[in-house]
Motif scaffolding. Sequence first.
Motif, PDB file in Angstrom:
ATOM      1  N   PRO A   1      -8.033   1.396  -3.150  1.00 35.06           N
ATOM      2  CA  PRO A   1      -8.456   0.568  -2.610  1.00 35.06           C
ATOM      3  C   PRO A   1      -7.982  -1.030  -2.388  1.00 35.06           C
ATOM      4  O   PRO A   1      -7.884  -1.167  -3.403  1.00 35.06           O
ATOM      5  N   THR A   2      -8.217  -1.491  -1.439  1.00 36.43           N
ATOM      6  CA  THR A   2      -8.326  -3.141  -1.686  1.00 36.43           C
ATOM      7  C   THR A   2      -8.898  -3.239  -0.192  1.00 36.43           C
ATOM      8  O   THR A   2      -9.178  -2.753   0.597  1.00 36.43           O
ATOM      9  N   HIS A   3      -8.873  -4.633  -0.204  1.00 39.84           N
ATOM     10  CA  HIS A   3      -9.951  -5.423   0.857  1.00 39.84           C
ATOM     11  C   HIS A   3      -8.615  -5.436   1.899  1.00 39.84           C
ATOM     12  O   HIS A   3      -7.640  -5.279   2.208  1.00 39.84           O
ATOM     13  N   ALA A   4      -9.538  -5.437   3.720  1.00 42.96           N
ATOM     14  CA  ALA A   4      -8.332  -5.037   4.158  1.00 42.96           C
ATOM     15  C   ALA A   4      -7.867  -6.510   4.447  1.00 42.96           C
ATOM     16  O   ALA A   4      -6.806  -6.228   5.767  1.00 42.96           O
ATOM     17  N   ALA A   5      -8.227  -7.630   4.262  1.00 44.02           N
ATOM     18  CA  ALA A   5      -7.313  -8.785   4.780  1.00 44.02           C
ATOM     19  C   ALA A   5      -5.916  -8.786   3.476  1.00 44.02           C
ATOM     20  O   ALA A   5      -5.076  -9.888   3.128  1.00 44.02           O
ATOM     21  N   TYR A   6      -5.646  -7.922   2.474  1.00 43.64           N
ATOM     22  CA  TYR A   6      -5.007  -7.756   1.865  1.00 43.64           C
ATOM     23  C   TYR A   6      -4.205  -6.272   0.684  1.00 43.64           C
ATOM     24  O   TYR A   6      -4.271  -5.625  -0.022  1.00 43.64           O
ATOM     25  N   PRO A   7      -4.240  -5.887   2.345  1.00 45.83           N
ATOM     26  CA  PRO A   7      -3.856  -4.464   2.722  1.00 45.83           C
ATOM     27  C   PRO A   7      -2.312  -3.829   1.243  1.00 45.83           C
ATOM     28  O   PRO A   7      -2.238  -2.903   0.902  1.00 45.83           O
ATOM     29  N   GLU A   8      -1.186  -4.889   1.276  1.00 50.16           N
ATOM     30  CA  GLU A   8      -0.384  -5.275   0.445  1.00 50.16           C
ATOM     31  C   GLU A   8      -0.905  -4.478  -0.781  1.00 50.16           C
ATOM     32  O   GLU A   8      -0.241  -4.240  -1.664  1.00 50.16           O
ATOM     33  N   LEU A   9      -2.080  -4.833  -1.452  1.00 52.08           N
ATOM     34  CA  LEU A   9      -2.141  -4.784  -2.958  1.00 52.08           C
ATOM     35  C   LEU A   9      -3.209  -3.305  -3.022  1.00 52.08           C
ATOM     36  O   LEU A   9      -2.750  -2.787  -4.175  1.00 52.08           O
ATOM     37  N   GLY A  10      -3.286  -3.239  -1.820  1.00 52.22           N
ATOM     38  CA  GLY A  10      -3.849  -1.353  -1.608  1.00 52.22           C
ATOM     39  C   GLY A  10      -2.113  -0.740  -1.819  1.00 52.22           C
ATOM     40  O   GLY A  10      -1.606  -0.112  -1.573  1.00 52.22           O
ATOM     41  N   VAL A  11      -3.029   1.286  -1.873  1.00 47.52           N
ATOM     42  CA  VAL A  11      -2.161   2.189  -1.420  1.00 47.52           C
ATOM     43  C   VAL A  11      -3.188   3.101   0.046  1.00 47.52           C
ATOM     44  O   VAL A  11      -3.299   3.538  -0.486  1.00 47.52           O
ATOM     45  N   ASN A  12      -2.544   2.868   1.499  1.00 49.10           N
ATOM     46  CA  ASN A  12      -3.072   4.020   2.502  1.00 49.10           C
ATOM     47  C   ASN A  12      -2.416   5.072   3.050  1.00 49.10           C
ATOM     48  O   ASN A  12      -1.220   4.880   3.068  1.00 49.10           O
ATOM     49  N   PRO A  13      -3.103   5.676   2.916  1.00 48.92           N
ATOM     50  CA  PRO A  13      -2.108   7.036   3.876  1.00 48.92           C
ATOM     51  C   PRO A  13      -2.123   7.205   4.929  1.00 48.92           C
ATOM     52  O   PRO A  13      -0.945   8.102   5.509  1.00 48.92           O
ATOM     53  N   SER A  14      -2.823   6.368   5.636  1.00 47.18           N
ATOM     54  CA  SER A  14      -1.954   6.322   6.615  1.00 47.18           C
ATOM     55  C   SER A  14      -1.275   6.449   7.475  1.00 47.18           C
ATOM     56  O   SER A  14      -0.915   6.762   8.333  1.00 47.18           O
ATOM     57  N   GLU A  15       0.432   5.762   6.958  1.00 44.25           N
ATOM     58  CA  GLU A  15       2.017   5.615   7.666  1.00 44.25           C
ATOM     59  C   GLU A  15       1.678   7.220   6.743  1.00 44.25           C
ATOM     60  O   GLU A  15       2.836   8.398   7.816  1.00 44.25           O
ATOM     61  N   VAL A  16       1.890   8.482   6.195  1.00 45.01           N
ATOM     62  CA  VAL A  16       1.712   9.298   4.887  1.00 45.01           C
ATOM     63  C   VAL A  16       1.459  10.214   6.096  1.00 45.01           C
ATOM     64  O   VAL A  16       1.997  11.226   6.692  1.00 45.01           O
ATOM     65  N   VAL A  17       0.038  10.189   6.061  1.00 48.97           N
ATOM     66  CA  VAL A  17      -1.035  11.271   7.205  1.00 48.97           C
ATOM     67  C   VAL A  17       0.073  11.279   9.261  1.00 48.97           C
ATOM     68  O   VAL A  17       0.816  12.802   9.523  1.00 48.97           O
ATOM     69  N   ALA A  18       0.089   9.919   9.472  1.00 52.12           N
ATOM     70  CA  ALA A  18       0.627  10.198  10.567  1.00 52.12           C
ATOM     71  C   ALA A  18       1.987  11.106  10.411  1.00 52.12           C
ATOM     72  O   ALA A  18       2.483  11.400  11.008  1.00 52.12           O
ATOM     73  N   LYS A  19       3.480  10.410   9.604  1.00 53.26           N
ATOM     74  CA  LYS A  19       4.356  11.736  10.114  1.00 53.26           C
ATOM     75  C   LYS A  19       3.906  12.594   9.499  1.00 53.26           C
ATOM     76  O   LYS A  19       4.867  13.504  10.097  1.00 53.26           O
ATOM     77  N   VAL A  20       2.838  12.895   8.490  1.00 52.52           N
ATOM     78  CA  VAL A  20       2.667  14.075   8.816  1.00 52.52           C
ATOM     79  C   VAL A  20       2.440  14.806  10.150  1.00 52.52           C
ATOM     80  O   VAL A  20       3.352  16.243  10.221  1.00 52.52           O
TER      81      VAL A  20
END
Length: 353
Positions: free
Chosen positions: A172-191
């Motif tokens: 998890p991370t603040h939406a203002a600092y996405p680079e500090l978290g690990v977001n599954p959205s790109e992986v989901v899109a590729k799947v």
Amino acid sequence: MEDVFYALRHELNRNAEVSGEETNTKEILMAFLKKHTKHLEIVDCGDFFYAKHIENGSKPSIALRCDYDALPVIEGGAKHLCGHDGHATQMCYVACMLDEMEVDRNVFLIFQPEEETGQGAKKCCKIFDLEKIDYVFGMHNLPGFEEGVVYCIHDTFALASKGVTLSFVGKPTHAAYPELGVNPSEVVAKVLLKVQEWNAKETKQLTLCTVIGVHMGDRNFGKAAERAKVYLTMRAETDEDLEEMDRCIVGYAKDLATKEGLAFSVDVQDAFPSVINTNACVDWLLDFEHGKVLDEPMRWSEDFGHYLHYAKGCFFGVGAGVDHPGLHTECYDYNDAILEVSGKVFLDIVKNL
């Protein structure tokens, strides 16, 4: 046909119960058979029951199978939106007719719960340890097909399938600092793109992966997505093709998740084997019943395939009417006009195969 069978079908319809909870349904059916037959032995196996007609004759033994569970509905409770109330009534009709017949063979009538979840047949297969069974037959009513006509197909009648849930957990991370978290959205899109790629490729036999749903993150605009689930249904004409699809799509998702630092897990539910008919049985049935050959296998699944791992046989359909509402739709109700027709097909198999 006597009114008692129509009355039974409608009693089952009023008392519909979901898979795994068919206690009252089972009691109704067993009570009916005990009341209306004299010579059949009713064997209660707890999870299921069967009736046996024993002659120890010269012909191979045959098992006939019906199912009796219903579907859950949004408003709560259950409804027979697949016609299993009709299937069970058909088998009771067969039981009553068989009770007064001599057929030179042993016949076993299997009353199966939990077909909709793919769990019932696996439990009922213990009958092959209890009884010697050479052939096994089952059927389903087919809306959209000519009323009363028998339909069958060589090799695969119904597809193997399974529900697959892919789970991804990041950081998890603040939406203002996405680079500090690990977001599954790109992986989901590729799947999801991988699923499209799989469905677009040409294959000798039908395979299909359907996206059922995606859930990712929360409606909190100050927090980046951390978790995601992708729900898929995979279908194929053979169990081998289904596993190949699984290796391709699920394996790809796992590799992506590992590369991106996401925790990954898989959950499988509603797994069904393919229903692979014995072609000699198909030939006999189509010839004797003047049946029609299906253009392609049914895309839906049926756990009857488990039985065909133990004995020769086939699964067939009886048309419920070209304009009859489709299976699993809110307007569906079993067509009583095919009750006797379907029962007589089973009796033809018992008497003449």
